[in-house]
Design an enzyme around this catalytic site. Sequence first.
Site, PDB file in Angstrom:
ATOM      1  N   SER A  52     -61.305 -26.789  71.559  1.00 12.34           N
ATOM      2  CA  SER A  52     -60.410 -27.694  72.280  1.00 12.34           C
ATOM      3  C   SER A  52     -59.453 -28.377  71.316  1.00 12.34           C
ATOM      4  O   SER A  52     -58.251 -28.505  71.590  1.00 12.34           O
ATOM      5  CB  SER A  52     -61.224 -28.738  73.042  1.00 12.34           C
ATOM      6  OG  SER A  52     -60.380 -29.729  73.587  1.00 12.34           O
ATOM      7  N   TRP A  78     -56.917 -25.877  70.165  1.00 13.77           N
ATOM      8  CA  TRP A  78     -55.996 -25.539  71.250  1.00 13.77           C
ATOM      9  C   TRP A  78     -54.848 -26.540  71.301  1.00 13.77           C
ATOM     10  O   TRP A  78     -53.715 -26.178  71.632  1.00 13.77           O
ATOM     11  CB  TRP A  78     -56.753 -25.537  72.579  1.00 13.77           C
ATOM     12  CG  TRP A  78     -55.896 -25.283  73.782  1.00 13.77           C
ATOM     13  CD1 TRP A  78     -55.538 -24.075  74.298  1.00 13.77           C
ATOM     14  CD2 TRP A  78     -55.281 -26.265  74.632  1.00 13.77           C
ATOM     15  NE1 TRP A  78     -54.745 -24.245  75.409  1.00 13.77           N
ATOM     16  CE2 TRP A  78     -54.570 -25.579  75.639  1.00 13.77           C
ATOM     17  CE3 TRP A  78     -55.274 -27.658  74.641  1.00 13.77           C
ATOM     18  CZ2 TRP A  78     -53.867 -26.240  76.637  1.00 13.77           C
ATOM     19  CZ3 TRP A  78     -54.564 -28.313  75.634  1.00 13.77           C
ATOM     20  CH2 TRP A  78     -53.869 -27.604  76.612  1.00 13.77           C
ATOM     21  N   HIS A  79     -55.128 -27.806  70.955  1.00 15.43           N
ATOM     22  CA  HIS A  79     -54.094 -28.833  71.040  1.00 15.43           C
ATOM     23  C   HIS A  79     -52.981 -28.623  70.011  1.00 15.43           C
ATOM     24  O   HIS A  79     -51.845 -29.044  70.236  1.00 15.43           O
ATOM     25  CB  HIS A  79     -54.706 -30.222  70.835  1.00 15.43           C
ATOM     26  CG  HIS A  79     -55.320 -30.785  72.068  1.00 15.43           C
ATOM     27  ND1 HIS A  79     -56.595 -30.468  72.491  1.00 15.43           N
ATOM     28  CD2 HIS A  79     -54.836 -31.655  72.997  1.00 15.43           C
ATOM     29  CE1 HIS A  79     -56.871 -31.121  73.601  1.00 15.43           C
ATOM     30  NE2 HIS A  79     -55.822 -31.837  73.943  1.00 15.43           N
ATOM     31  N   GLY A  80     -53.297 -28.019  68.879  1.00 14.28           N
ATOM     32  CA  GLY A  80     -52.266 -27.827  67.866  1.00 14.28           C
ATOM     33  C   GLY A  80     -52.759 -26.977  66.715  1.00 14.28           C
ATOM     34  O   GLY A  80     -53.956 -26.920  66.427  1.00 14.28           O
TER      35      GLY A  80
END
Length: 332
Positions: free
Chosen positions: A281, A284-286
């Site tokens: 997670s 996934w954000h950056g």
Amino acid sequence: FYLWGAPTFLPVILGLGVLDFAVARYIHARRGLPSARRALIAVVVVHLAILAYFKYANFFVGQLNDVRDVFGYTAWQWTKVILPIGVSFLTFEEISFMVDVYRGDAVPPKTPRDYWLFLMLFPHSIAGPIFRWKDLEGQLRQRSWSMAMFAEGTSRFCWGLGKKLLIGDALAIVANQAFAGPSDQLTPAVAWIGALAYTIHIYFDFSGYSDMAIGLGKMAGFTFKENFRDPYTSQSITEFWTRWHISLSTWFRDYLYIPLGGNRHGEGRTRRNILIVFALSGFWHGASWTFLAWGLYHGGWVMLERGAAVSALRARLPRIARHLATMVIVVF
């Protein structure tokens, strides 16, 4: 919207729509057979590969060039990949569609038209929430519309726009100025101001975008699920993740945590699954190590909260103390 914001990515979306449509109908017709499982794995790999190329290729090439530089090699020549609008959300929506069809939780459309509309439903493309085909399938084919819904959607959109522009963007200036100077000149007071300003900024910016998406949808007759539910009132990090970016946390729960085994195979496996979910997670954000560290940080706290000693301690604390402790962790 895509022709204006990401014209070169539009053929990719249209092509993926045709691919998903064909594979979904193939899986639906062969549910329960090994061939359906193989088709699902293949199409998920394709979508993850596309996401990896657009979102992470620059990062990994940069990391490899840093390693080459350490050993005295010249850097690889690389033309930076431009990140298309909403590719992260799009990938997760496509994967959830294919998995739901495989599980029998969704029925593929009869023509690619509805699926293309689902993929390119523009209100959420910039910052979510993450849609699921099975939630919107009926609304794509038939939905009610009225001036009252349009008025309600306009009000929600303006509320979200105000949150983002008047509070989110204003606090971003404060946070940026606090952390713009040399680190040796950053006093504790300025650091706390910057951290608190960023904490307020990120909520009003992100939830403001979600409000605008929900409002735009309502103006066109769509009802989208809520993406935030007062996350800064949480009394634990576990509760925080049931209130913050709800569409993402529930996506990871349904399509990664539960398939990994969830909490069905003992505490050790449960903690491992939690850590995997939060690590992915975060990434996934950056595309940077700081995002991975942020994900592991939150995953570590969720793991700690499952422990008997921490649970007993939290139970003895008054409500305000639990809330303040949670906010300190979030702000950090």
